[in-house]
Design an enzyme around this catalytic site. Structure first.
Site, PDB file in Angstrom:
ATOM      1  CG  ASP A 322      -1.941   1.146   1.194  1.00 19.53           C
ATOM      2  OD1 ASP A 322      -2.327   1.585   0.101  1.00 19.53           O
ATOM      3  OD2 ASP A 322      -2.317   1.628   2.283  1.00 19.53           O
ATOM      4  CE  LYS A 349       0.505   4.910   2.524  1.00 23.46           C
ATOM      5  NZ  LYS A 349      -0.874   4.433   2.307  1.00 23.46           N
ATOM      6  CG  ASN A 408      -1.432   8.769   4.711  1.00 26.03           C
ATOM      7  OD1 ASN A 408      -2.362   9.074   3.983  1.00 26.03           O
ATOM      8  ND2 ASN A 408      -1.281   7.542   5.187  1.00 26.03           N
ATOM      9  CD1 TRP A 409      -4.157  11.742   4.304  1.00 24.98           C
ATOM     10  CD2 TRP A 409      -4.206  13.961   4.023  1.00 24.98           C
ATOM     11  NE1 TRP A 409      -4.694  12.301   5.441  1.00 24.98           N
ATOM     12  CE2 TRP A 409      -4.739  13.655   5.299  1.00 24.98           C
ATOM     13  CE3 TRP A 409      -4.129  15.296   3.625  1.00 24.98           C
ATOM     14  CZ2 TRP A 409      -5.192  14.636   6.172  1.00 24.98           C
ATOM     15  CZ3 TRP A 409      -4.574  16.268   4.500  1.00 24.98           C
ATOM     16  CH2 TRP A 409      -5.106  15.942   5.751  1.00 24.98           C
ATOM     17  CB  CYS A 618     -15.775  -3.229  14.482  1.00 24.62           C
ATOM     18  SG  CYS A 618     -17.244  -4.259  14.467  1.00 24.62           S
TER      19      CYS A 618
END
EC number: 1.1.2.9
Length: 691
Positions: A322, A349, A408-409, A618
């Site tokens: 990722d 990343k 990250n972003w 969850c």
């Protein structure tokens, strides 16, 4: 019609069309028009200028006087989820977005509301957003404000009245879980928008629209026809880097995410920080025979008029972890080897800082800016030298960086004065292992968030991570490829940066502060408390001869949903500062501190099965019961006994659906909910201090 798609013989085309095109979905394609170049006193585009530098020429605030900054006004965004927006300031008006894609227009002198526009996103769409119901901002062009809504619409709003002018559904398939969280860009008279959803296995593309009439000039790549040949050579070349045997998985195909964040700068093309996440994450699952899987984890250059491919550089071939490339791109002119070079600066990343020639996409250099163990470096051809110990299948992989880590972003900035780039870096520990039982859209207990559609092909944290989380601000020299200074923070998930000609760097932090640093040496100059943790980046602008700094604040995002670094949880707020500001800070609110849940009967034999069900449905929203603290979304280990005793009333058509909680009717049975309750209660008992 602007189409860059791949179409070939039917037996080969369908998987690749829906796979490689999807690669363009995570595409962070920030496209900026030269006509929207920000005047010095405004902040007219997402990255300030057409190079995306987030460098302002304003210099009224300096290291000598930054300590005199004070609040001028604040504005309540009336929101409780993550705020990731970069405010846009044009003609004395600030346009800023809140969660659920709501747009606010403010008078920059007073902070008073001029209007709000709510696109009324159906709350059931919230489950399709991997990383919170956030929005990163608007584009403003010729009297219109453009916003991408979470459910996939592009909306044009009258900048003066706040009334909708037009809207267009950008989605090519309404049955797929697409989202838009990125800011649109205006380039050469077109409004350009990308989309997201890679974890859910959707296909990526970019669309361009006529801002005056909402007509769509084109889609990149276009939907295409599998009975036709490839539509251009770039798609044919990409097809050769995928294994056809891995392209159809169950009833689905390989997917890749894209989010708009490329840059256009008089070079005749748009540089697109491209395809984010391949889905599934596991390379062996999506492409068993190997292959680089173009154009995932890449920078791609496109012609802004037509969407035509120009060049690409792939930063993480065959991405297994990722390692998206959706982080900010910055265009800079620097001197290398005694010669001026037109480059792209990028810190994605995977933990390496890249310098790429933007004229042809050729690799210049890469150096890790944090510890990494997936690769030892890059060779002269720009390919990573990978660590073979990370080979699949079966290995537990404590990858550095982890998927949410290193950067990250969150926005990076670059100062041509200091020659340094400023960006947040972090470690969010994670252990990955290939999931041998994974099948596309066939959720099984223990597969992270598969119950709401995630397709990772990896087990997440099959054993606890060994590394420790950290967050820091790094000042990086792209010429020498080395760190010049750093500032350690108390937590990961800090905000983006702004740098000014006054040699001041501004950044908000996870522990609810806005900080100012000397851009040259990192000395902390000033700090102001915020109402909650900060994840967005500040902006600066000038009004009536005075320099202001504004930041939109609201804790959340995927990491911020389940944990926190501050006990403040004030609703989303815009704070504006200037030298000599005397306004009082608004009252802050705090998290309610509850005890670990107890007093509810459960069967200990149900805990093991309940663990898998909880992870599947969850965990990335609520965190581990009693272990994580809770953030934008509560930790269930600290719920009341009444809530857990009647958990089924919240899970099946529950009262929090209007806030975006999924309805698990038909996905979970009452018996399974009882087992989830057992896991929550058993975990709370396990972590409860012994008397």
């Amino acid at each position: 019609m602007l189409t860059t798609t791949f179409a070939r013989k039917r037996e080969e085309s369908v998987p690749l069309r829906k796979g490689i095109q999807r690669a363009l979905l995570g595409l962070s394609c920030l496209v900026l028009s030269t006509t929207s170049f920000a005047a010095g006193g405004e902040w007219r585009t997402h990255g300030y200028d057409d190079a995306g530098t987030r460098y302002s020429p304003l210099a009224q605030i300096t290291p000598d006087n930054a300590k005199e900054l004070g609040l001028v006004w604040s504005y309540d965004l009336e929101s409780s989820r993550g705020v990731e927006a970069t405010p846009i300031v044009v003609d004395g008006v600030m346009y800023v977005t809140a969660p659920w894609s709501v747009v606010h227009a403010l008078d920059v002198r007073s902070g008073k509301r001029l209007w709000t526009y709510d696109p009324e996103v159906p709350r059931e769409k919230g489950k399709n957003a991997c990383c919170d119901v956030v929005n990163r901002g608007v584009a403003v062009h010729e009297g219109k404000v453009f916003v991408g809504s979470l459910d996939g619409r592009l909306v044009a709003i009258d900048a003066r009245t706040g009334k909708r002018v037009w809207e267009r559904n950008t989605l090519i398939d309404d049955d797929k879980p697409y989202t838009i969280t990125g800011a649109p860009r205006v380039i050469k008279g077109k409004v350009v928008i990308g989309n997201g959803g890679a974890e859910f296995g959707v296909r990526g593309y970019i669309t361009a629209y006529d801002p005056t009439a909402a007509s769509r000039p084109g889609v990149v790549p276009g939907p295409g026809d599998p009975s036709l040949p490839f539509e251009d050579a770039s798609m044919e070349a990409a097809a050769k880097t995928w294994d056809p045997a891995g392209q159809v998985l169950g009833s689905g195909r390989r997917r890749h995410g894209v989010e708009l964040d490329g840059l256009y700068r008089k070079a005749g093309f748009c540089c697109t920080s491209a395809p984010a996440t391949p889905s599934p994450w596991s390379h062996r699952k999506r492409s068993p025979a190997g292959g680089d899987n173009l154009y995932t984890a890449s920078i791609v250059a496109l012609r802004p008029d037509t969407g035509e491919y120009v060049w690409h550089y792939q930063q993480t071939p065959a991405d297994n972890w990722d390692y998206t490339s959706t982080q900010d791109l910055i265009l800079a002119d620097i001197e290398l080897g005694g010669k001026p070079r037109k480059v792209i600066l990028h810190a994605p990343k995977n933990g390496f800082f890249f310098v790429i020639d933007r004229t042809d996409g050729k690799f210049i250099s890469a150096q890790n800016f944090v510890p990494v163990n997936w690769a030892t470096g890059y060779d002269e051809n720009g390919r990573p030298i990978e660590n073979p110990e990370g080979a699949w299948p079966g290995h537990l992989s404590m990858r550095f960086p982890a998927p949410s880590a290193r950067t990250n972003w969150h926005s990076m900035s670059y100062s041509p004065q200091t020659g340094l780039a400023y960006f947040p870096a972090q470690n969010i520990p994670l252990v990955l292992q290939e999931d041998k039982n994974w099948s596309y859209n066939q959720a099984q207990p223990g597969q992270a968030m598969a119950g709401i559609g995630w397709n990772l092909g990896m087990l997440v944290n099959p054993r606890p991570p060994a590394s420790q989380p950290f967050g820091r601000l790094i000042a990086w020299d792209p010429v020498q490829q080395k760190e010049v200074w750093r500032k350690e923070h108390v937590s990961p998930w800090n905000g983006g940066t702004l740098v000014t000609a006054g040699n001041v760097v501004f950044q908000g932090t996870a522990d609810a502060r806005l900080l100012a640093f000397d851009a040259r040496d990192g000395k902390e100059l000033w700090s102001a408390p915020m109402g909650t943790g900060v994840i967005a980046a500040p902006v600066t602008y000038e009004v009536d001869g005075k320099q202001y700094v504004s930041i939109a604040v609201g804790w959340g995002g995927v990491y911020g949903n389940f944990t926190r670094a501050s006990e403040r949880r004030t609703p989303g707020t815009v704070y504006t500062f200037a030298l000599g500001g005397k306004a009082e800070m608004p009252a802050f609110t705090e998290y309610q501190l509850n005890n670990l849940v107890s007093g509810v009967d459960y069967n200990p034999d149900d805990v093991a099965e309940g663990t898998g069900l909880y992870v599947t449905n969850c965990v990335f929203c609520h965190g581990v019961p009693g272990v994580d603290k809770g953030g934008g979304i509560p930790n269930l280990g600290y719920s009341t006994a009444e809530t857990i005793a009647h958990l089924d009333q919240f899970v099946f058509k529950g009262p929090f659906m209007p806030r975006g909680m999924p309805d698990f009717t038909g996905k979970l049975t009452p018996e399974q909910v009882e087992k989830i309750k057992a896991f929550i209660l058993g975990t709370a008992d396990a972590v409860r201090p012994k008397k």
